[in-house]
Write an enzyme that holds these catalytic residues in place. Sequence first.
Site, short mmCIF file in Angstrom:
data_model
loop_
_atom_site.label_atom_id
_atom_site.label_comp_id
_atom_site.label_asym_id
_atom_site.label_seq_id
_atom_site.Cartn_x
_atom_site.Cartn_y
_atom_site.Cartn_z
N TRP A 36 45.49 34.46 41.76
CA TRP A 36 45.93 35.69 41.07
C TRP A 36 44.95 36.16 40.00
O TRP A 36 44.42 35.36 39.23
CB TRP A 36 47.27 35.40 40.41
CG TRP A 36 47.70 36.39 39.39
CD1 TRP A 36 47.35 36.40 38.07
CD2 TRP A 36 48.56 37.52 39.58
NE1 TRP A 36 47.95 37.47 37.43
CE2 TRP A 36 48.70 38.17 38.34
CE3 TRP A 36 49.24 38.05 40.69
CZ2 TRP A 36 49.47 39.31 38.17
CZ3 TRP A 36 50.02 39.18 40.52
CH2 TRP A 36 50.13 39.80 39.27
N MET A 37 44.78 37.48 39.89
CA MET A 37 43.99 38.09 38.80
C MET A 37 44.80 39.20 38.15
O MET A 37 45.41 40.01 38.84
CB MET A 37 42.72 38.69 39.40
CG MET A 37 42.03 39.72 38.53
SD MET A 37 40.80 40.70 39.46
CE MET A 37 39.37 39.67 39.36
N ASP A 39 44.46 41.30 33.94
CA ASP A 39 43.52 42.03 33.07
C ASP A 39 42.06 41.57 33.08
O ASP A 39 41.80 40.36 33.06
CB ASP A 39 43.93 41.87 31.60
CG ASP A 39 45.40 42.07 31.36
OD1 ASP A 39 46.13 42.44 32.28
OD2 ASP A 39 45.82 41.84 30.21
C1 FRU Z 1 48.63 42.83 30.02
C2 FRU Z 1 49.10 41.45 29.62
C3 FRU Z 1 48.51 41.09 28.27
C4 FRU Z 1 48.53 39.60 28.28
C5 FRU Z 1 48.24 39.28 29.74
C6 FRU Z 1 48.95 38.06 30.26
O1 FRU Z 1 48.57 43.04 31.38
O2 FRU Z 1 50.51 41.41 29.59
O3 FRU Z 1 49.19 41.68 27.19
O4 FRU Z 1 47.58 39.07 27.43
O5 FRU Z 1 48.65 40.43 30.48
O6 FRU Z 1 48.46 37.71 31.51
#
Ligand code: FRU
Length: 497
Positions: A36-37, A39
């Site tokens: 999974w990917m 941010d």
């Molecule tokens: C945004 C988020 C961030 C958090 C990350 C967790 O997409 O919810 O706020 O750091 O993803 O994976």
Amino acid sequence: MTSQILREARKYEETMEQRITKEDKPAFHLSARVGWMNDPNGFSFYNGEYHLFYQYHPYSSHWGPMHWGHAVSKDLLNWKYLPAALAPDQLYDKDGCFSGSAIEMPDGRQLLMYTGVTKEPKPEGGFSEIQTQCIAIGDGIDYEKYPLNPVINEKDLPEGASRHDFRDPKIWRKADGTYCCLIGNRPADGSGQLLLYSSTDCIHWKYEKVLIANYNRIGKMWECPDLFELDGKAVILTSPQDMMPQGFEYHNGNGTLCLIGTFDEQNNVFTEEYNQSIDYGIDFYAPQTILTEDGRRVMIGWMQNWDTCNLHSPNRPWFGQMSLPRELSVKNGRLIQKPIREIEQLHGEKVTYKNVAFENDTIRLDGITGRKIDMELSIRPGDERDVYRKFAVRFAQNEQYQTSISFRPYESILKIDRKFSGSCRAIIHQRRCLVRNENGAIKLRIILDRYSVEVFVNDGEQVLSATIYTDQAADGISFFVDGSVKMDVIKYNLNVE
Ligand code: FRU
């Protein structure tokens, strides 16, 4: 010292990626090495290469305890995976290394700043997350977590600020050599705010102020902030949760927000003048930017959205891809986005048509097909006094599938529709946005990779991104008009495997 947990993740990704063929991955959009990917993290230029880290759960194609995946590139299009950079292996981040950013230190090492997450049992049952800011320092491959982490925690929060929603530090260096960082947070009103911190060494941080409060105006909690100067303006990018639409601007759920205004650096005052969505399509979230060596502000986002992404098949060995890197500018109070110019180096075979005129018809053009293409359409009415009612381009098309962009000049509405793109879930498949239209004249630059489309409207005034997971044999393109239209087409196949 690399922890056991990180060593295992590195071994796992190296073995498992061999089970994925090149053809099963996007060709020039970075995707999860395996699993999974979400941010983009730590988007930076370091040791002669662009580095892009990402929220990563190697062990399944669904979200889980967050690691940082890592890739490098010289042109932002051809990526090489490096071993995972961070794993949740310390007491203060045992439940996840959440999003953050990167910076080169004066001594040449690279510093990563991220959110460490731990779960705490709630008295009424269940768990709540404690989020703190941590750092790790390294050489571009291996990173050592700072022994005195976290470097920012609940002691450094203003009154009423939640320690449960306190994440995604974006760090930058000021002209005087000191550092700032901006962090997303939830204040007592349940909304969102961005907190500003300062430091002289990146390690000891001082709380400065609430840079901007949302007051429940645009969504709630603001995630993944960024702040930079561009074309004489200050720009804040952030990704609000729980949004509501405002006319055709913004949409329900997780979305993106760009604030354009001025920033008084002496007194840390941001004054907003304009606000808008960053992307008007279906799949785009949590973007980050860098300033390239040649002075371009380039943005990359997660080309998915939380509201639709957990419905994919668990059998796919990877999930999640990044958007195309986009060059940003500000014109007349609007954010303009263009595909990075490096994409021209991928341009292969070119097919052009000028003044293709057709009426109440669907047509195909010789040589206009493909799933890895960069295609620009310039559309205008066949007769200036009788503007057509609807124009559509359908692509990734065969008898079963198609994705389309349609434009209704009387309403000035552009619509993206991936209803017929293989999804068997009742999720969002269409989105509409208001675009500028001069008597039916509109320009669309459509970039397709194996599993996505990004549409740049009127030279980047708006962008619509969407993922499409159909069979690559669905590579047809057709054009439809209700009325009469004239169209120029320039299409390049993209030379990339
Ligand atoms: C945004 C988020 C961030 C958090 C990350 C967790 O997409 O919810 O706020 O750091 O993803 O994976």
